[in-house]
Design an enzyme around this catalytic site. Structure first.
Site, PDB file in Angstrom:
ATOM      1  N   LYS A 113       0.788  -1.090   0.231  1.00 17.15           N
ATOM      2  CA  LYS A 113      -0.080  -0.228  -0.270  1.00 17.15           C
ATOM      3  C   LYS A 113       0.726   1.078  -0.222  1.00 17.15           C
ATOM      4  O   LYS A 113       0.552   2.541  -0.298  1.00 17.15           O
ATOM      5  CB  LYS A 113      -0.812   0.353   1.203  1.00 17.15           C
TER       6      LYS A 113
HETATM    7  C1  LIG Z   1      -4.150  -4.926   0.058  1.00 18.87           C
HETATM    8  C2  LIG Z   1      -3.547  -6.284   0.082  1.00 18.87           C
HETATM    9  C3  LIG Z   1      -3.816  -7.328  -0.702  1.00 18.87           C
HETATM   10  C4  LIG Z   1      -4.842  -6.781  -1.041  1.00 18.87           C
HETATM   11  O1  LIG Z   1      -4.366  -6.082  -2.862  1.00 18.87           O
HETATM   12  P1  LIG Z   1      -5.616  -5.613  -3.867  1.00 18.87           P
HETATM   13  O2  LIG Z   1      -5.351  -4.066  -4.636  1.00 18.87           O
HETATM   14  O3  LIG Z   1      -6.921  -4.520  -2.808  1.00 18.87           O
HETATM   15  O4  LIG Z   1      -6.435  -6.549  -4.381  1.00 18.87           O
HETATM   16  C5  LIG Z   1      -3.131  -8.086  -0.863  1.00 18.87           C
HETATM   17  N1  LIG Z   1      -1.279  -8.215  -0.442  1.00 18.87           N
HETATM   18  C6  LIG Z   1      -1.308  -7.030   1.103  1.00 18.87           C
HETATM   19  C7  LIG Z   1      -0.268  -7.401   1.750  1.00 18.87           C
HETATM   20  C8  LIG Z   1      -2.450  -6.133   1.099  1.00 18.87           C
HETATM   21  O5  LIG Z   1      -2.025  -5.072   2.315  1.00 18.87           O
END
Ligand SMILES: *Cc1c(COP(=O)(O)O)cnc(C)c1O
Length: 496
Positions: A113
């Site tokens: 993120k």
């Molecule tokens: C948010 C997240 C995901 C999923 O990503 P999306 O964009 O919501 O599909 C996978 N792994 C981690 C560690 C995340 O923080």
């Protein structure tokens, strides 16, 4: 350069400049903003080989954020991708036994993120300035664990903004929770709700769609936006690292020019994998987009059957950031599959809201062959962590392990030997307990920070700053609310 304007997937809003789409987050009809057309690269991949991450980021973002000046965009990029990342490569590509791991966890909160949320606050404050916005922007965010901390870190003490984060009390790891509830900054609020991530996300969407509240806010000098991946300002920065990984493969002579690659993406809200799909539409040679789910396998079922059905039990897993039954960004794909038919998209989304499911036409289903969906059970995920550590001496987190296990299933099923990049979405330190138990059940006896120290010893990976920071940090947020009280809680915070 071509101006790109944005429109809502549900048809009400059109001709919106990128800065306004970023400020709004969600369109007023509840739809998601999408570019009127997906731009294609205006330089060759050969030319990208000389570029740093930041330079490449500019080349891609300038194609989407066309109402930002060169100077504005470069400033945002340089403030985002700096020494907050623990490596100048920003998103290193690591090869272990024929798998290429694209490590997206080198930012300040050690999950992928950070790749988008370290730039979003800069895009947003720049957009506010450009549009003469005098209101304070209130960022409202639902989190399955990682978005919350990354958004808090990005927006803390940013002038002209406030940030309110809702997370499901029982639905995040201890480390994730501790990262959030110790967040400093006068403009930050963190609230746990009695419910799951979908409850949090629905609550936030309802608040953002509340016309009355929007008026009241405006009178008091506030306006909402969102840091969730429904914001186009989240999606575009995520395209960059897929292009970057391809360029690295080419530079390292792992692939030949124009050779196609596969990407595997551990998926929840469908944001990360959608960015890879956009990269493919822009001209990046991608073969299959492999969508990896955990036991909340609503997307796997969707790719199999063409029916999206969230009517099922919500499972709490060791990959909590993927514990999601309503993958919001799928709406952007649906919109493309309908040939950009807003009426049809809106009808499907209304069906999802009223009956919890929708069925796509066979014509639409033919177009999703670019995607391959699979899932990993809890036991398989745990076994994968152990196996990869034993065979490759490489420690992966449960989300990444879901991806690796799905990749193994894909290879067994298809015999496809295309070179493959796995999006490695979190540091194992963020999910220390699940990772250590996967290696040996006996570790369950230990405390969280004992496990951190054992992990450091076994993996030889330095303990990230993000973990050291919370070892002794004080809890600053302890508000809990019912999922149907989110709106009142927000009003309380803002004094409305
Ligand atoms: C948010 C997240 C995901 C999923 O990503 P999306 O964009 O919501 O599909 C996978 N792994 C981690 C560690 C995340 O923080």
């Amino acid at each position: 350069m071509n101006t790109i304007l944005y429109k809502s997937t549900r048809g009400l809003e059109k001709n919106i400049e990128s800065s306004k789409a970023i400020l709004k987050g969600l369109a007023e009809d509840g739809g998601l903003f999408v570019p009127e057309q997906i731009p294609t690269f205006d330089i060759t991949i050969e030319e990208m080989k000389q570029m740093s991450y930041q330079e490449l980021a500019y080349e891609i973002m300038k194609l989407y954020f066309t109402d930002f000046t060169e100077d504005e965009l470069k400033q945002c990029i340089n403030k985002a991708y700096d020494s907050k990342f623990d490596t100048p490569e920003i998103a290193p590509l690591v090869k272990k036994d024929d798998v290429f791991y694209l490590e997206l966890f080198h930012g300040s909160t050690i999950a992928f993120k950070d790749m988008a949320l370290s730039i979003l606050p800069h895009l947003m404050t720049t957009a506010a300035k450009k549009n003469n916005i005098k209101n304070d922007i209130v960022i409202l965010t639902a989190t399955s664990g990682d978005t919350g901390k990354a958004a808090l870190a990005g927006f803390a003490d940013v002038e002209g903004t406030q940030i309110i984060v809702f997370y499901p009390k029982e639905g995040v790891s201890h480390i994730q929770e501790k990262q959030m509830v110790t967040q400093k900054g006068d403009n930050t609020k963190v609230i746990s709700i009695k419910g799951n991530f979908d409850d949090a996300q629905n609550g936030v969407k309802d608040i953002l769609n509340d016309v009355e509240l929007r008026k009241e806010m405006n009178e008091k000098g506030y306006q909402f936006s969102s840091a969730n991946s429904i914001n186009i300002g989240r999606l575009v920065p995520q395209i960059v690292y897929y292009v970057y990984s391809y360029v690295q493969l080419l530079k390292n002579e792992e692939i030949k020019p124009k050779e196609k690659i596969n990407v595997v993406v551990p998926t929840g809200n469908f944001g990360n994998i959608l960015a890879a799909y956009y990269a493919k539409q822009m001209g990046l040679p991608i073969n299959r987009l492999i969508c990896a789910s955990n036991e909340n396998k609503v997307l796997f079922d969707f790719f199999q059957t063409g029916t999206y059905d969230k009517n099922r039990d919500f499972v709490l897993t060791s990959s909590p950031s993927m514990d999601i039954l309503i993958s919001s960004n799928l709406e952007r794909l649906i919109y493309l599959l309908t040939d950009q038919d807003a009426e049809e998209t809106k009808a499907l989304m209304e069906s999802l809201k009223t009956s919890g499911k929708y069925v796509i036409t066979s014509k639409m289903k033919e177009k999703i062959n670019d995607f391959y969906g699979q899932f990993s059970s809890e036991e398989e995920t745990s076994n994968t962590i152990k196996k990869v550590f034993e065979t490759s001496d490489y420690l992966i987190d449960p989300h990444t392990a879901v991806g690796v296990n799905v990749y193994h299933k894909y290879m067994r099923e298809t015999q496809d030997v295309t070179k493959t990049v796995v999006a490695s979405t979190a540091s194992p330190y963020k999910f220390t307990r699940s990772v250590m138990i996967a290696l040996d059940e006996a570790y369950n006896e230990k405390s969280d920070f004992e496990l951190v120290d054992i992990m450091a010893e076994k993996s030889q990976i330095k303990i990230p700053q993000a973990i050291e920071e919370i070892r002794n940090a004080q809890v600053l947020h302890d508000t809990v609310c019912e999922s149907n009280q989110m709106k009142d809680t927000v009003k309380d915070i803002l004094g409305l």
